[in-house]
Design a protein around this motif. Structure first.
Motif, PDB file in Angstrom:
ATOM      1  N   PRO A 100     -21.211   7.440-162.103  1.00 45.29           N
ATOM      2  CA  PRO A 100     -22.539   6.940-162.490  1.00 45.29           C
ATOM      3  C   PRO A 100     -23.087   5.899-161.526  1.00 45.29           C
ATOM      4  N   TRP A 101     -22.210   5.353-160.655  1.00 44.70           N
ATOM      5  CA  TRP A 101     -22.646   4.298-159.730  1.00 44.70           C
ATOM      6  C   TRP A 101     -23.033   4.848-158.360  1.00 44.70           C
ATOM      7  N   ASN A 102     -23.094   6.174-158.242  1.00 46.83           N
ATOM      8  CA  ASN A 102     -23.539   6.821-156.996  1.00 46.83           C
ATOM      9  C   ASN A 102     -22.746   6.355-155.771  1.00 46.83           C
ATOM     10  N   GLY A 103     -21.444   6.249-155.940  1.00 46.05           N
ATOM     11  CA  GLY A 103     -20.579   5.915-154.815  1.00 46.05           C
ATOM     12  C   GLY A 103     -20.458   4.437-154.517  1.00 46.05           C
ATOM     13  N   ALA A 104     -21.163   3.577-155.253  1.00 50.89           N
ATOM     14  CA  ALA A 104     -21.108   2.139-154.987  1.00 50.89           C
ATOM     15  C   ALA A 104     -19.745   1.578-155.390  1.00 50.89           C
ATOM     16  N   ALA A 105     -19.112   0.837-154.467  1.00 51.89           N
ATOM     17  CA  ALA A 105     -17.816   0.227-154.770  1.00 51.89           C
ATOM     18  C   ALA A 105     -17.969  -0.957-155.708  1.00 51.89           C
ATOM     19  N   ARG A 106     -19.143  -1.618-155.657  1.00 48.35           N
ATOM     20  CA  ARG A 106     -19.401  -2.761-156.525  1.00 48.35           C
ATOM     21  C   ARG A 106     -20.799  -2.642-157.104  1.00 48.35           C
ATOM     22  N   ILE A 107     -20.980  -3.182-158.282  1.00 46.24           N
ATOM     23  CA  ILE A 107     -22.304  -3.277-158.891  1.00 46.24           C
ATOM     24  C   ILE A 107     -22.600  -4.762-159.066  1.00 46.24           C
ATOM     25  N   ASN A 108     -23.760  -5.187-158.583  1.00 50.02           N
ATOM     26  CA  ASN A 108     -24.118  -6.602-158.587  1.00 50.02           C
ATOM     27  C   ASN A 108     -25.285  -6.835-159.545  1.00 50.02           C
ATOM     28  N   VAL A 109     -25.069  -7.711-160.515  1.00 49.13           N
ATOM     29  CA  VAL A 109     -26.068  -7.984-161.543  1.00 49.13           C
ATOM     30  C   VAL A 109     -26.416  -9.468-161.517  1.00 49.13           C
ATOM     31  N   LEU A 110     -27.715  -9.769-161.465  1.00 44.65           N
ATOM     32  CA  LEU A 110     -28.183 -11.148-161.487  1.00 44.65           C
ATOM     33  C   LEU A 110     -28.324 -11.603-162.938  1.00 44.65           C
TER      34      LEU A 110
END
Length: 457
Positions: free
Chosen positions: A155-165
Motif C-alpha cells: 500500500p506504500w508504493n515501494g516507500a521504505a518509510r512513511i513520514n507524517v507531520l
C-alpha cells in the motif's frame, strides 16, 4: 404423549428457553424437532466460532475493517440481523415449551424471562450498531474519501518509510488564526515499524520556503506577514491560508497543511506525505471525555499571563483544562521544555485510552475527536495504517529535537539538520522483542534527546 405434546412446567420451560438462548435449538430438540434443533445448534456454534476467531486470530485485520465506512455499514447490518435471529430463536423456543394457559402464573413468568433474554440480546447489539454508526460518521468527517485503488501487497508504493507531520495547533482567544506551536515528523519504517520522531521548534527563523510562489515571495527565507510578525515557522500554516496565491490550486483549509508539509520536507530533507493536526482546545475536550489523564509533573508549572494558576509537582490526574496548561505553559520555562511536555501528554493520552475507557465514553470522545483532529490521510489508507501501527507497538521509537544547543533557532544550520536526519534514519535498530521495555535511544551526535516514553518521568 410425544415430546411435541408434553406439558412443560414453569421450571422446565424457563430452563429450556434459557438453554436455547445459550445454544440455539435446545428447546427444538426437547420437543422432538431434532433436524431443526441440530441445524440451529450447528449454525450457532459456527457463528460463535467465526466471531471468536476473527477477534482472537485476526484482531488487527478486523480493526482495519472497522475504519472503513462500507464495512462499518456491513457490520451494523450484520449485527442487526444476528440480534433479530437470536431473539426469534428465543421467542420460538418459548412458544414451543411455554406452560399451558391454565397455568397463568407460570406462563406469565416464562414470558417475562423470555422478554428479558431478548432484551439482553437486543440492547448490546443495538449499542454496538450505534457505535458502528458513530464510527462511520467520525471516519467520514475526519478522513478524506479517495477512490484510488490500494495495492494490498504494497500500500506504500515501494516507500521504505512513511513520514507524517504531527501538528499541535493553538488558536488562542484574542489572536487571529492558527499557530502550529508543536510540529513533529514521525518517520516510520514500513517494514519494521521502527519510528524516529523529529521535533521542530515553533521559533525557527528565516525558514526557506519550497520552490514556487512562496519562495519567490520570500527568497531569503520566511519573514512573516509584515513587520509586526516575527516570521517564525509556526506562522507558515496561517500565512498560506491567508494568502492563497502562495499555494495555487489548493482549496481553503488545505493550503496551510500543504505549504507547511512542503516547508518541513525541505527543512528535514525527507518527503512528508501526510499530516495530522490536533487543536489543543479540542484535545482538552478529548481528555475530559476520557475522564482526565494521569501524568507525572517533575517541577511545579506556573501558568497564565498573570501567573494565576499552578500545577503542583507529582503524579496526578489532570482535567482537560489543566492538561491544556500543562502542554501550553511557558511561564518560568521555554519552548523546548514545553515541547517535551507536549510529547509526554500525547503519549499519556495514547497509553491511557484503553478499550474500556474508550467504550464508556465513546460518543463524547467521537464528538470531541471530530472537533479536534484534521488530517489528509485518505480513508482507503486507514487499514494499512492500522496494520503499521500494530508493528510500531513492537518496534523502537526514538526522538531527536532540533533545539539549542544543537540548533540556533535564530540562524538555523539547515545543512546540519538534514545531515542529522539522514544519519538518524540510516541507523536502523532491530525490532524489540515483545515485553522488552521501549527505551528512547540517544540519536548519535545529539546529547539531549527527548524520549517519547520517558519525557514525564
Amino acid at each position: 404423549m410425544t415430546s411435541r405434546d408434553r406439558d412443560f412446567g414453569p421450571g422446565a420451560a424457563i430452563a429450556l428457553t434459557l438453554g436455547s438462548a445459550l445454544l440455539w435449538g435446545v428447546a427444538h430438540v426437547a420437543t422432538d424437532r431434532r433436524k431443526t434443533g441440530f441445524a440451529l445448534m450447528v449454525t450457532h456454534v459456527l457463528v460463535l466460532a467465526v466471531i471468536i476467531t476473527a477477534v482472537t486470530a485476526f484482531g488487527t485485520k478486523v480493526l482495519a475493517l472497522a475504519v472503513q465506512p462500507l464495512w462499518l455499514t456491513v457490520f451494523s447490518v450484520a449485527l442487526a440481523a444476528l440480534a433479530l435471529a437470536w431473539s426469534a430463536v428465543i421467542v420460538r423456543s418459548f412458544v414451543l415449551v411455554r406452560p399451558r394457559r391454565s397455568n397463568a402464573v407460570g406462563r406469565g413468568l416464562t414470558a417475562a424471562i423470555t422478554a428479558g433474554l431478548c432484551a439482553l440480546v437486543l440492547v448490546p447489539t443495538a449499542y454496538a450498531a450505534r457505535l458502528a454508526y458513530v464510527s462511520h460518521d467520525v471516519v467520514d468527517s475526519i478522513f478524506t474519501a479517495d477512490m484510488t485503488p490500494i495495492v494490498a501487497d504494497d500500500p506504500w508504493n515501494g516507500a521504505a518509510r512513511i513520514n507524517v507531520l504531527l501538528i499541535g495547533a493553538d488558536s488562542a482567544p484574542g489572536r487571529p488564526g492558527v499557530r502550529t506551536d508543536s510540529m513533529t515528523v514521525a518517520s516510520v519504517d514500513t517494514a519494521t515499524g521502527n519510528t524516529t520522531l523529529f521535533g521542530l521548534p515553533r521559533n525557527l527563523e528565516h525558514v526557506q520556503m519550497p520552490r514556487g510562489p512562496a519562495r519567490r515571495r520570500f527568497p531569503q527565507g520566511f519573514t512573516g506577514d509584515g513587520p509586526d510578525t516575527p516570521g517564525l515557522l509556526n506562522e507558515v500554516f496561517q500565512y498560506a491560508e491567508d494568502y492563497p496565491e502562495t499555494v495555487p490550486g489548493v482549496r481553503r483549509g488545505q493550503r496551510g497543511p500543504d505549504l507547511l508539509k512542503r516547508t518541513v520536507s525541505d527543512i528535514l530533507g525527507i518527503p512528508v506525505t501526510y499530516y495530522a493536526m490536533v487543536d489543543m482546545k479540542g484535545f482538552a475536550q478529548i481528555i475530559d471525555a476520557m475522564g482526565g489523564v494521569k501524568v507525572t509533573i517533575k517541577q511545579p508549572i506556573v501558568y497564565g499571563k498573570y501567573r494565576e494558576g499552578l500545577l503542583s509537582a507529582g503524579t496526578r490526574k489532570l482535567s482537560g483544562q489543566e492538561a491544556l496548561w500543562f502542554g501550553r505553559s511557558r511561564t518560568d520555562s521555554d519552548d523546548y521544555v514545553r515541547m517535551g511536555r507536549q510529547k509526554c501528554l500525547l503519549y499519556a493520552v495514547a497509553k491511557q485510552a484503553d478499550p474500556v475507557t474508550v467504550l464508556n465514553s465513546f460518543e463524547k470522545l467521537a464528538a470531541a475527536t471530530k472537533r479536534a483532529i484534521s488530517t489528509d490521510v485518505p480513508q482507503n489508507l486507514l487499514p494499512p495504517f492500522i496494520e503499521l501501527s500494530d508493528r510500531v507497538k513492537h518496534a523502537r521509537i526514538r526522538s531527536l529535537s532540533f533545539v539549542p544547543p544543537l540548533i540556533n533557532t535564530a540562524a538555523p544550520d539547515w545543512s546540519l539538520i538534514r545531515t542529522k536526519v539522514a544519519k538518524a534514519l540510516a541507523d536502523r535498530p532491530a525490532v524489540r522483542a515483545p515485553g522488552q521495555p521501549r527505551a528512547g535511544a540517544t540519536v548519535q551526535g545529539y546529547d539531549r534527546p527527548i524520549a517519547l516514553d520517558t519525557a514525564c518521568h
